[in-house]
Design a protein around this motif. Sequence first.
Motif, short mmCIF file in Angstrom:
data_model
loop_
_atom_site.label_atom_id
_atom_site.label_comp_id
_atom_site.label_asym_id
_atom_site.label_seq_id
_atom_site.Cartn_x
_atom_site.Cartn_y
_atom_site.Cartn_z
N ILE A 156 -45.37 2.23 32.82
CA ILE A 156 -44.21 2.33 31.93
C ILE A 156 -44.68 2.72 30.53
O ILE A 156 -44.23 3.73 29.96
N THR A 157 -45.59 1.94 29.96
CA THR A 157 -45.98 2.14 28.57
C THR A 157 -46.67 3.48 28.33
O THR A 157 -46.57 4.04 27.24
N ASP A 158 -47.36 4.01 29.34
CA ASP A 158 -48.08 5.27 29.16
C ASP A 158 -47.26 6.50 29.56
O ASP A 158 -47.74 7.62 29.45
N ASP A 159 -46.04 6.27 30.02
CA ASP A 159 -45.20 7.38 30.46
C ASP A 159 -44.62 8.09 29.25
O ASP A 159 -43.90 7.50 28.44
N ALA A 160 -44.90 9.39 29.13
CA ALA A 160 -44.42 10.16 27.98
C ALA A 160 -42.90 10.17 27.91
O ALA A 160 -42.32 10.19 26.81
N LEU A 161 -42.22 10.16 29.05
CA LEU A 161 -40.76 10.16 29.05
C LEU A 161 -40.23 8.84 28.49
O LEU A 161 -39.24 8.82 27.76
N PHE A 162 -40.87 7.74 28.85
CA PHE A 162 -40.47 6.44 28.31
C PHE A 162 -40.78 6.38 26.82
O PHE A 162 -39.96 5.89 26.02
N VAL B 255 -30.61 -2.99 26.90
CA VAL B 255 -30.83 -2.48 28.25
C VAL B 255 -31.93 -3.30 28.86
O VAL B 255 -32.99 -3.48 28.26
N VAL B 256 -31.68 -3.83 30.04
CA VAL B 256 -32.72 -4.50 30.81
C VAL B 256 -33.06 -3.59 31.98
O VAL B 256 -32.23 -3.37 32.87
N GLY B 257 -34.24 -3.01 31.93
CA GLY B 257 -34.61 -2.02 32.93
C GLY B 257 -35.90 -2.35 33.63
O GLY B 257 -36.61 -3.29 33.26
N THR B 258 -36.19 -1.57 34.63
CA THR B 258 -37.40 -1.78 35.40
C THR B 258 -37.93 -0.45 35.91
O THR B 258 -37.22 0.56 35.91
N ARG B 259 -39.17 -0.48 36.33
CA ARG B 259 -39.73 0.67 37.03
C ARG B 259 -40.48 0.17 38.25
O ARG B 259 -41.24 -0.80 38.18
N THR B 260 -40.25 0.82 39.36
CA THR B 260 -40.97 0.56 40.60
C THR B 260 -41.71 1.83 41.00
O THR B 260 -41.68 2.83 40.27
N SER B 261 -42.32 1.80 42.16
CA SER B 261 -43.00 3.01 42.64
C SER B 261 -42.01 4.14 42.93
O SER B 261 -42.40 5.30 43.03
N GLU B 262 -40.73 3.80 43.03
CA GLU B 262 -39.70 4.79 43.32
C GLU B 262 -39.01 5.33 42.07
O GLU B 262 -38.23 6.27 42.16
N GLY B 263 -39.27 4.73 40.92
CA GLY B 263 -38.67 5.23 39.70
C GLY B 263 -38.05 4.15 38.84
O GLY B 263 -38.27 2.94 39.05
N TYR B 264 -37.25 4.58 37.88
CA TYR B 264 -36.65 3.68 36.91
C TYR B 264 -35.27 3.19 37.36
O TYR B 264 -34.59 3.84 38.15
N GLY B 265 -34.88 2.06 36.79
CA GLY B 265 -33.55 1.53 37.03
C GLY B 265 -33.16 0.61 35.90
O GLY B 265 -33.97 0.30 35.01
N VAL C 10 -28.64 -0.13 38.72
CA VAL C 10 -28.41 1.30 38.93
C VAL C 10 -29.74 2.02 38.82
O VAL C 10 -30.64 1.59 38.09
N SER C 11 -29.88 3.09 39.56
CA SER C 11 -31.08 3.92 39.47
C SER C 11 -30.91 4.93 38.34
O SER C 11 -29.81 5.42 38.08
N LEU C 12 -32.02 5.25 37.69
CA LEU C 12 -32.01 6.22 36.61
C LEU C 12 -33.02 7.32 36.92
O LEU C 12 -34.20 7.04 37.16
N SER C 13 -32.56 8.55 36.93
CA SER C 13 -33.46 9.68 37.11
C SER C 13 -34.25 9.90 35.82
O SER C 13 -33.91 9.35 34.76
N ASN C 14 -35.28 10.71 35.88
CA ASN C 14 -36.05 11.01 34.68
C ASN C 14 -35.16 11.62 33.60
O ASN C 14 -35.35 11.36 32.40
N GLU C 15 -34.18 12.42 34.02
CA GLU C 15 -33.26 13.04 33.07
C GLU C 15 -32.36 12.02 32.40
O GLU C 15 -31.82 12.27 31.31
N GLN C 16 -32.19 10.87 33.04
CA GLN C 16 -31.31 9.83 32.49
C GLN C 16 -32.07 8.78 31.67
O GLN C 16 -31.44 7.85 31.17
N LEU C 17 -33.35 8.93 31.47
CA LEU C 17 -34.11 7.91 30.76
C LEU C 17 -33.62 7.69 29.32
O LEU C 17 -33.79 6.58 28.80
N PRO C 18 -33.04 8.70 28.65
CA PRO C 18 -32.47 8.39 27.33
C PRO C 18 -31.45 7.26 27.36
O PRO C 18 -31.18 6.63 26.32
N LEU C 19 -30.87 6.96 28.54
CA LEU C 19 -29.92 5.85 28.65
C LEU C 19 -30.60 4.50 28.44
O LEU C 19 -29.91 3.49 28.25
N LEU C 20 -31.92 4.47 28.46
CA LEU C 20 -32.63 3.22 28.19
C LEU C 20 -32.55 2.83 26.72
O LEU C 20 -32.87 1.70 26.35
N ASP C 21 -32.13 3.74 25.88
CA ASP C 21 -32.05 3.47 24.45
C ASP C 21 -30.95 2.44 24.14
O ASP C 21 -29.84 2.52 24.67
#
Length: 337
Positions: A284-290, A214-224, A257-268
Amino acid sequence: MSRTALRGTVLRGTALLAAALVVTSCGSDSGDEETSAGGGTPSSSSSGAFPVTVDTAFGEVEVPEEPTRVVALGWGDAETALALGVQPVGASDWLGFGGEGVGPWAEGLYDEAPELIETIEPSYEAIAALDPDLILDTKSPATQERYDALSAIAPTIGQPEGADQYLTSPEQQLEMIGAALGKSEEAAALQAEVDQAFADAAAAHPEFDGKTVVVGTRTSEGYGAYVEGDTRVEFMEQLGFTNSPAVQELAEDSFSVSLSNEQLPLLDADLTVMFPIFIDASEITDDALFQAVPSVQDGRAVVLDDTTLTNAFSIGTPLATQYALENAVPLFADAVS
């Protein structure tokens, strides 16, 4: 070939014009055969090939003479032209490099800095004032309105047929620009150098083969996350990885694609590669959800916090790709192993 060696090829003098992979914009004046390129059809590499015709999503575009005043507007177009020995007089700086508008891997290739043009909404008046004889816009918003405005100024090489906005591949970009500049042979040789660099990296790391990524990113608007067709995903695929099917299923008409916080397991995945955009990497690194993503917990995640490296990984030009291979692949190997 190392990045230094590849860059050295770009900087060779005109004495190597006939054999070099990357040459200056001068060439033979003989011959008037018209050739066609784009979508896989090569053209001659000498100025005697002109006029040339390049197939684009907006139809065939004829370049009547060897261009001497090129404006490069698409994502990576300026660096690609520079790699072929042509210095744009105007260029868009998509990644905010400043200065000459190119990454450090392309520094020193301009004799004179180009005028920088806005990206999404360029000033057509500023472009016309540069008196271009060719406009490169191979990786851009690619709207008909934008193309019509640009082509009213000069022959414009837009995206290839079938490519969505911003989804021109690095190979297509190099081929189309090489054709428009009358340097298809040089472009093909340069592409062979890039392909060999990928092949060498993949051969050195057989553990990459078939692994999901998975190649993902995070901006001020959330994950993708990025999907097939994006330069970053193609980079990983050429190393042997497969884009995560779970992410790929979300793909529509965009490169991400945008990923909601509930969809973060898709980063696996077997490998998770993340980078921040206009935020600090710690968000990113300090986010408990990540941190809860299984690949992160297992140490199979890489967060690219070096802006130079993320830019090289993203822009996909020949010199940038070589830089990314040299600097990112060791990080991927450490995480996978």
